[in-house]
Structure formats: C-alpha cells, structure tokens
Design a protein around this motif. Structure first.
Motif, PDB file in Angstrom:
ATOM      1  N   ARG A  18       0.807  -1.227   0.000  1.00  0.00           N
ATOM      2  CA  ARG A  18       0.000   0.000   0.000  1.00  0.00           C
ATOM      3  C   ARG A  18       0.841   1.278   0.000  1.00  0.00           C
ATOM      4  O   ARG A  18       0.529   2.249  -0.694  1.00  0.00           O
ATOM      5  CB  ARG A  18      -0.932  -0.016   1.216  1.00  0.00           C
ATOM      6  N   ALA A  19       1.922   1.304   0.767  1.00  0.00           N
ATOM      7  CA  ALA A  19       2.725   2.523   0.920  1.00  0.00           C
ATOM      8  C   ALA A  19       3.446   2.919  -0.363  1.00  0.00           C
ATOM      9  O   ALA A  19       3.962   4.046  -0.463  1.00  0.00           O
ATOM     10  CB  ALA A  19       3.742   2.342   2.038  1.00  0.00           C
ATOM     11  N   PHE A  20       3.473   2.028  -1.361  1.00  0.00           N
ATOM     12  CA  PHE A  20       4.239   2.292  -2.574  1.00  0.00           C
ATOM     13  C   PHE A  20       3.363   2.573  -3.793  1.00  0.00           C
ATOM     14  O   PHE A  20       3.882   2.706  -4.903  1.00  0.00           O
ATOM     15  CB  PHE A  20       5.171   1.111  -2.878  1.00  0.00           C
ATOM     16  N   TRP A  21       2.038   2.688  -3.593  1.00  0.00           N
ATOM     17  CA  TRP A  21       1.150   2.836  -4.739  1.00  0.00           C
ATOM     18  C   TRP A  21       0.167   3.977  -4.543  1.00  0.00           C
ATOM     19  O   TRP A  21      -0.127   4.393  -3.414  1.00  0.00           O
ATOM     20  CB  TRP A  21       0.361   1.537  -4.979  1.00  0.00           C
ATOM     21  N   LEU A  22      -0.328   4.466  -5.659  1.00  0.00           N
ATOM     22  CA  LEU A  22      -1.432   5.417  -5.674  1.00  0.00           C
ATOM     23  C   LEU A  22      -2.350   5.022  -6.824  1.00  0.00           C
ATOM     24  O   LEU A  22      -1.956   4.253  -7.710  1.00  0.00           O
ATOM     25  CB  LEU A  22      -0.924   6.855  -5.842  1.00  0.00           C
ATOM     26  N   THR A  23      -3.571   5.514  -6.800  1.00  0.00           N
ATOM     27  CA  THR A  23      -4.503   5.245  -7.890  1.00  0.00           C
ATOM     28  C   THR A  23      -5.084   6.552  -8.396  1.00  0.00           C
ATOM     29  O   THR A  23      -5.133   7.559  -7.677  1.00  0.00           O
ATOM     30  CB  THR A  23      -5.656   4.322  -7.440  1.00  0.00           C
ATOM     31  N   LYS A  24      -5.533   6.555  -9.654  1.00  0.00           N
ATOM     32  CA  LYS A  24      -6.122   7.747 -10.247  1.00  0.00           C
ATOM     33  C   LYS A  24      -6.930   7.368 -11.477  1.00  0.00           C
ATOM     34  O   LYS A  24      -6.769   6.280 -12.048  1.00  0.00           O
ATOM     35  CB  LYS A  24      -5.038   8.761 -10.626  1.00  0.00           C
ATOM     36  N   SER A  25      -7.797   8.281 -11.872  1.00  0.00           N
ATOM     37  CA  SER A  25      -8.617   8.077 -13.063  1.00  0.00           C
ATOM     38  C   SER A  25      -7.731   8.091 -14.307  1.00  0.00           C
ATOM     39  O   SER A  25      -6.838   8.927 -14.433  1.00  0.00           O
ATOM     40  CB  SER A  25      -9.674   9.184 -13.165  1.00  0.00           C
ATOM     41  N   ALA A  26      -8.005   7.155 -15.216  1.00  0.00           N
ATOM     42  CA  ALA A  26      -7.217   7.075 -16.439  1.00  0.00           C
ATOM     43  C   ALA A  26      -7.803   7.898 -17.580  1.00  0.00           C
ATOM     44  O   ALA A  26      -7.118   8.187 -18.556  1.00  0.00           O
ATOM     45  CB  ALA A  26      -7.091   5.617 -16.887  1.00  0.00           C
ATOM     46  N   TRP A  68      -7.160  14.801 -14.751  1.00  0.00           N
ATOM     47  CA  TRP A  68      -6.036  15.746 -14.753  1.00  0.00           C
ATOM     48  C   TRP A  68      -6.150  16.662 -13.532  1.00  0.00           C
ATOM     49  O   TRP A  68      -7.179  16.739 -12.887  1.00  0.00           O
ATOM     50  CB  TRP A  68      -5.981  16.551 -16.051  1.00  0.00           C
ATOM     51  N   GLY A  69      -5.026  17.321 -13.232  1.00  0.00           N
ATOM     52  CA  GLY A  69      -4.998  18.226 -12.089  1.00  0.00           C
ATOM     53  C   GLY A  69      -4.985  17.516 -10.751  1.00  0.00           C
ATOM     54  O   GLY A  69      -5.307  18.116  -9.731  1.00  0.00           O
ATOM     55  N   ALA A  70      -4.603  16.228 -10.733  1.00  0.00           N
ATOM     56  CA  ALA A  70      -4.522  15.441  -9.496  1.00  0.00           C
ATOM     57  C   ALA A  70      -5.864  15.361  -8.771  1.00  0.00           C
ATOM     58  O   ALA A  70      -5.928  15.134  -7.568  1.00  0.00           O
ATOM     59  CB  ALA A  70      -3.451  16.014  -8.559  1.00  0.00           C
ATOM     60  N   ARG A  71      -6.978  15.526  -9.516  1.00  0.00           N
ATOM     61  CA  ARG A  71      -8.293  15.552  -8.869  1.00  0.00           C
ATOM     62  C   ARG A  71      -8.704  14.201  -8.304  1.00  0.00           C
ATOM     63  O   ARG A  71      -9.407  14.129  -7.298  1.00  0.00           O
ATOM     64  CB  ARG A  71      -9.341  16.017  -9.882  1.00  0.00           C
ATOM     65  N   SER A  72      -8.290  13.114  -8.971  1.00  0.00           N
ATOM     66  CA  SER A  72      -8.758  11.792  -8.547  1.00  0.00           C
ATOM     67  C   SER A  72      -7.698  11.023  -7.776  1.00  0.00           C
ATOM     68  O   SER A  72      -7.884   9.845  -7.468  1.00  0.00           O
ATOM     69  CB  SER A  72      -9.156  10.972  -9.790  1.00  0.00           C
ATOM     70  N   LEU A  73      -6.602  11.675  -7.455  1.00  0.00           N
ATOM     71  CA  LEU A  73      -5.464  10.988  -6.847  1.00  0.00           C
ATOM     72  C   LEU A  73      -5.797  10.465  -5.450  1.00  0.00           C
ATOM     73  O   LEU A  73      -6.349  11.177  -4.623  1.00  0.00           O
ATOM     74  CB  LEU A  73      -4.288  11.973  -6.753  1.00  0.00           C
ATOM     75  N   GLU A  74      -5.464   9.204  -5.216  1.00  0.00           N
ATOM     76  CA  GLU A  74      -5.552   8.632  -3.878  1.00  0.00           C
ATOM     77  C   GLU A  74      -4.231   7.933  -3.593  1.00  0.00           C
ATOM     78  O   GLU A  74      -3.828   7.016  -4.312  1.00  0.00           O
ATOM     79  CB  GLU A  74      -6.712   7.642  -3.768  1.00  0.00           C
ATOM     80  N   VAL A  75      -3.548   8.384  -2.544  1.00  0.00           N
ATOM     81  CA  VAL A  75      -2.214   7.912  -2.213  1.00  0.00           C
ATOM     82  C   VAL A  75      -2.309   6.872  -1.107  1.00  0.00           C
ATOM     83  O   VAL A  75      -2.873   7.137  -0.036  1.00  0.00           O
ATOM     84  CB  VAL A  75      -1.316   9.091  -1.773  1.00  0.00           C
ATOM     85  N   GLY A  76      -1.761   5.692  -1.344  1.00  0.00           N
ATOM     86  CA  GLY A  76      -1.899   4.595  -0.411  1.00  0.00           C
ATOM     87  C   GLY A  76      -1.406   4.918   0.985  1.00  0.00           C
ATOM     88  O   GLY A  76      -2.055   4.572   1.977  1.00  0.00           O
ATOM     89  N   VAL A  77      -0.278   5.607   1.087  1.00  0.00           N
ATOM     90  CA  VAL A  77       0.305   5.881   2.386  1.00  0.00           C
ATOM     91  C   VAL A  77      -0.552   6.840   3.209  1.00  0.00           C
ATOM     92  O   VAL A  77      -0.414   6.920   4.433  1.00  0.00           O
ATOM     93  CB  VAL A  77       1.741   6.448   2.220  1.00  0.00           C
TER      94      VAL A  77
END
Length: 623
Positions: free
Chosen positions: A498-506, A515-524
């Motif tokens: 988990r600490a090494f990944w993030l997810t986002k809209s493609a 775009w604009g980091a709007r959907s970014l979710e950072v595992g850590v």
C-alpha cells in the motif's frame, strides 16, 4: 554540570553557542541546573503550571497579530491549542504550522476476537523550530528570541536578497505580463515567482531526451499494433464508454509534455527523472514561453515550434470546457505570429458563449489573495492585451475540406470534450486532406492506460526491434503503471505494498477528473481498510482506473517572490517538471523548453496558489 568550554566542544561553532544561550534561557525560567532531568520534562511541568502566563507573555509579545487567536476553551482538545496558534504567528517566517489528525481504525479485540473501531487522534507539526539542530520544547518556543532559532540568519539574508533582486524581478514580471498570460479570471502572473531559473544538471536533460525518444516509439507501437494485436486492443479499450468512438486515424504523435518527478536513484543517489503522466493535449506552452521571455532566456518553445512548422500555419482547435487556458494558448499564438507564423485559436462554441461562460461560470476562489487581479471580462481582457485577433469562435472554424498540407493542427481537448460537437469528424477529414495533427485523434492517447501498455510483451517487442535500448529507457524512466482490471493487476500486491502505490482516473470519466490530481488517492495516506475498499470500488467504475508506483520526489529549497513583494524561501518542496518535446519530420526529437513547479507539504504537485513556478536551465555543474 559540564564546563562551558566542554559543552561548546560537543556542538561546535555558532550552533554550540546558540545551544548554550538556550540552556541559559531555560535556567532563568526554572530549568534545574542539575541536568539529570530532561528538558522535555521541565517543559511539560512549566506548560502545565504556567500555561496562562506563557499565553499572556506571547500575546503581549505579538501584539495586534495575536488578536486573531481564540482563547482556549475548558476541556478543548488539544489542550495547548491556544499556544500552538500563537506559535504559528510567532514562527510565521520559519513556516511553522500545526494540524490535528483523527482516524478510525478497525482493530481486533484480542479477548473477544470481535472487530472494534478505535479512534486515533494526534497533533502534527510542519517546520518545527530547532536550535543547533535540536528541537525546541513548547516552553522554549514561548520564551525564546527568534534570533536564536536555526534559519534566522537565512531570513535576514533573504531580506538583503530582496533588495538586490527588486529591480530584476520587477523587469521579469513586466515582461511576462506583457505577453498577455493569464489563467481563468486571474490576470497576468498569478503564481509564486521563482527569483531565478532553477538550475539542473545537464545529465538530467540528456535522460529526458532519451525518455522522449522512447515515448514517441511507444506511441508509434500503439498506432501500428492497435486493431491487430488482440491483447493490446482489449487493453486500451478497457472501460471505454460507448460515447467515445474507437477512433485511430492515420498520422503520428509529434508533440508531448510528460509530467516528470525528479527523484533520486535508490542505489547511486544520482538524479532520476521519472514520467508519471503523458499529456497528449497539454496546456502551458504559452506560460513556458512567458517565463522564458521574463527571465531573459532563449525562447526554446517558440523556436522549436517554428522549426517544426517550417512555414506552415498553426491552428489550435480548443474545447470550450478548457476556456480558462485561452490566454495561455492565445499568448503562444501571438508569439508565433511575431516570428512570421500564421497562428490562431478556435473554440468549438461561439466566442460570445465563451465570454458568457467566463462571466457566469468562472468563480473567484474563496481563499484568493486580494493582491491578485480577478477579472471575468473575457473579451475585454483579450482586447486589452492585444490577443483578441488570435481568438475565434466556432463560426470561424475551417470547414472539413478547407485545410491541406500547409496546416498544422493542435487538438486542445479530450474526446470527452469533443463528442457530439462534430469536431472529431473535422479532424478525420482534415487528416485525409493532408493536414498534420500533432496529437492525432487517437482515442487512447488521452488514457493513462497507455502508460501501462508499455509493459505488454507485444509492445516491448515492437519497440525493441527498432531501438533495443528504448525498452530499458522506458523501464527506468516511466513510472510503473497498472490497469485496475481483472486479469491485468495483482490486487493482493497492491494491498500488501500500500505505501508504494497510488490510484487515479485514467480518462473518459466525463468530469475531467483525470487531470490536475483531482482523482489521486495515495496509499500511504489511507488506512489498510480504506485502501482495500477503495481499490475494489475503483475497479468497478465504468471508466478505466490505474494504479501507479509512488515516486518519491527530491526536495528542493528555492527562493521565490511572495505576493507581498518579499523574497521567501520554499523548503522541502516536491517537484513537477513539465518539458515539451516535438518530433521533427526527419524523426529527430527537439527539446522545446520546460518549467518546474515546486510545492511543499503536498503530494499533489500542480499549479496552485501555494506553488512556486519558473523556467529551468541545465548546467554542467551539479545542482
């Protein structure tokens, strides 16, 4: 107690002297001369018994500035809230701040085996003040003069630097403003302005050029294999909504702006630029040109475009949904016109409609600094800045058969933006008539799944046949990206690491979340339960999502001009480098300039009111 000379030898130089002064300050305020008792214990007792006196002392010291701090309430958590708020004012120049955190974790009761919710609460600090590298206690922070704190001399030097750079910065700002640059309702330069271009080692530029050449091969592989390689075709089509046509015209990708995180090689410590985004319809070349003009640098972006156009005219076909970038694109068109290029920006709606969209739809940010100019008079601003002659509505748009081989088109918008407008049909017709679209209407270009396609065996084999080293370049300099879909991702791996990944809209989400980091979710930044739940929810979405390996940015320390006209230092800032590349007709890749965005205290590195931006230059010296 050790003699003064002995203690100075333990921490030498000015830092040692400051620590001794700190110790003397503690003794004056009740710290026991016998040092068996730790300073934190002394501080805890003093804050507990003398909190009201410390607050009164601070309020008297800070004067009117302390009037905004609320008086502590009985039983309020944290109990030192009033002190923390006063410290944030006292140590404002050192960028000290604090925040509260609260999280509910699911834990297993060891006695009953049942799952229970447990609330965790904590206080976090940013830029906590130190003396000689040693963190201060709370009592220290209330009593200490600022002149003892580490970094105080830097603040004084910055004040001297401000006076020396005033004239230079004023000239730089005036030049940038003259280009007509702006964003949305913000007139002129609305970003924190680096006092000088950021210097990076020449070796970084060499790696970026190698990455660009490999990326253009990736695009070529996709263009050749789509529709012929079953795995690739299914892979890139995953999550494509029916409203998006699976359009793949002729032509090739000639223009790209990857978003680069400047990282550190984990083994050698060397610079490691890693691409985390592949912007196929990027904005920012007008802004990049404006900074080059402002700082008196070579105009690399316009120069590269002039070489690429080679006498052809240049048309930007833009979606109305991205009208906030009109000044960026129009300023670049004017810059090209000043070099003898016929250049225009066309929207897919009447210009009057764009004006009304700006007047009613551009809302002033609630936290906008009053020193920034906000003006939604779209046409008035274009007219005032001399850019109106380069901007047109859909009524001036060339017809399907009006463009030929003397025209280059830049598609400024995604398929989501152009669906049901008829513009996609014009792109196809223009291509058939010989016009060059530098980012052709390939539906998959706008999807971040394209980055994950670099790992497919068929794609790697195609690239390896043409450049054996390019596959290794992509492996080194392209962030590892996975499509969140059954059969294409190991969910247990993402949960375990988990600490090494993030997810986002493609892409294709219908709301420009990609775009604009709007959907970014950072595992850590999430709990295990939240991360696991989010992964499964995002896999079920009707549009594609990707997981990407987290890239730890190098941190920078750079002086910038604040909105109040003072020079300040941004510490521990993460980076986003945005270089432009053009592929010339003979296949060579051309460097087309770059900007860097620096932002502290956030994983979301993009243009923002608290981000510093400026151009970069490359030198043979280590930065």
């Amino acid at each position: 107690m050790k003699k003064r000379a002995e203690r100075v030898r333990e921490v030498t130089g000015e830092a040692g002297e400051r620590l001794l002064q700190l110790e003397e300050l503690r003794v004056r305020h009740g710290f026991p001369k016998e040092t068996a008792r730790r300073a934190s214990g002394w501080s805890h007792s003093k804050v507990t018994t003398d909190r009201a006196q410390l607050v009164a002392y601070l309020r008297a010291e800070l004067g009117e500035a302390a009037s905004t701090v609320a008086t502590a309430k009985q039983g309020e958590w944290p109990r030192n809230r009033e002190l923390f708020d006063l410290f944030a004012i006292k140590f404002h120049e050192f960028r000290f701040d604090w925040s509260m955190g609260r999280r509910i974790d699911q834990v297993v009761n060891k006695q009953t085996g049942a799952k229970e919710n447990r609330t965790r609460e904590w206080v976090s600090y940013k830029h906590y003040p130190t003396v000689g590298g040693h963190a201060l206690t709370l009592a220290d922070m209330a009593l200490i003069p600022l002149s003892l704190v580490d970094g105080y001399d830097d603040l004084r030097l910055l004040e001297i630097a401000r006076r020396s750079v005033d004239a230079k910065v004023a000239t730089c700002l005036r030049r940038m403003e003259a280009t007509g640059i702006g964003y949305k309702g913000l007139e002129g330069v609305s970003w924190l302005h680096l006092t000088d271009p950021l210097q990076l080692p020449k070796a970084v530029q060499v790696m970026l050029m190698a990455t660009a050449r490999a990326l253009f091969l990736l695009f070529d592989a996709v263009g050749e294999l789509f529709g012929h390689d079953e795995t690739l075709t299914r892979f890139l089509s995953h999550g494509k909504p029916d409203r998006i046509p699976a359009l793949m015209t002729s032509g090739r990708m000639d223009f790209i702006r990857p978003d680069i995180v400047l990282a550190t090689h984990p083994e050698t410590g060397a610079w490691l630029p890693v691409a985390t985004e592949l912007e196929s319809a990027p904005a920012g070349h007008g802004m990049t040109h404006a900074t080059q003009v402002g700082y008196g640098l070579p105009t690399e972006t316009v120069d590269a475009f002039v070489r690429y156009l080679n006498g052809r005219k240049y048309l930007v076909i833009a979606t109305n949904e991205w009208s906030e970038y009109a000044f960026d694109q129009a300023a670049f068109c004017r810059a090209l016109a000043e070099r003898g290029v016929e250049a225009h920006l066309f929207f897919d709606r009447p210009i009057e409609e764009i004006h009304e969209r700006a007047r009613t739809g551009w809302h002033k940010p609630s936290q906008l600094d009053p020193r920034l100019k906000w003006n939604t008079d779209f046409l008035g601003r274009l007219r005032k800045s001399g850019l109106l002659e380069f901007v047109h509505g859909v009524d001036g748009l060339p017809g399907e058969d009006d463009l030929g081989d003397k025209t280059v088109v830049f598609r400024f918008g995604y398929f989501d933006n152009f669906v049901n407008t008829g513009i996609l049909d014009r792109f196809v017709r223009w291509t058939e008539r010989g016009a060059t679209i530098i980012n052709p209407p390939w539906f998959c270009l706008e999807s971040k799944v394209l980055m994950a396609a670099a790992r497919l065996p068929s794609v790697q084999a195609w690239i390896r046949d043409r450049d054996p080293e390019a596959v290794q370049v992509l492996h080194r300099f392209l962030a590892e990206t996975r499509l969140l879909a059954d059969g294409f991702v190991d969910l247990e791996e993402l949960e375990r690491d988990r600490a090494f990944w993030l997810t986002k809209s493609a892409g294709w989400d219908g709301h420009n979340w990609s775009w604009g980091a709007r959907s970014l979710e950072v595992g850590v930044q999430t709990s295990e339960a939240e991360w696991s739940r989010s992964l499964r929810e995002r896999m079920k979405l009707p549009h594609p999502m990707v997981a990407q390996h987290f890239i730890k940015s190098r941190v920078f320390r750079a002086p910038y001009l604040d909105l109040d006209g003072t020079v300040k230092m941004m510490d521990d800032a993460r980076s986003r480098l945005t270089p432009f590349f053009l592929r010339q007709s003979n296949g060579t890749v051309d460097w087309a300039g770059s900007m860097i965005t620096l932002r502290a205290d956030s994983y979301r590195i993009h243009g923002a009111s608290d981000a510093a931006e400026g151009p970069v230059i490359f030198t043979n010296e280590e930065a």
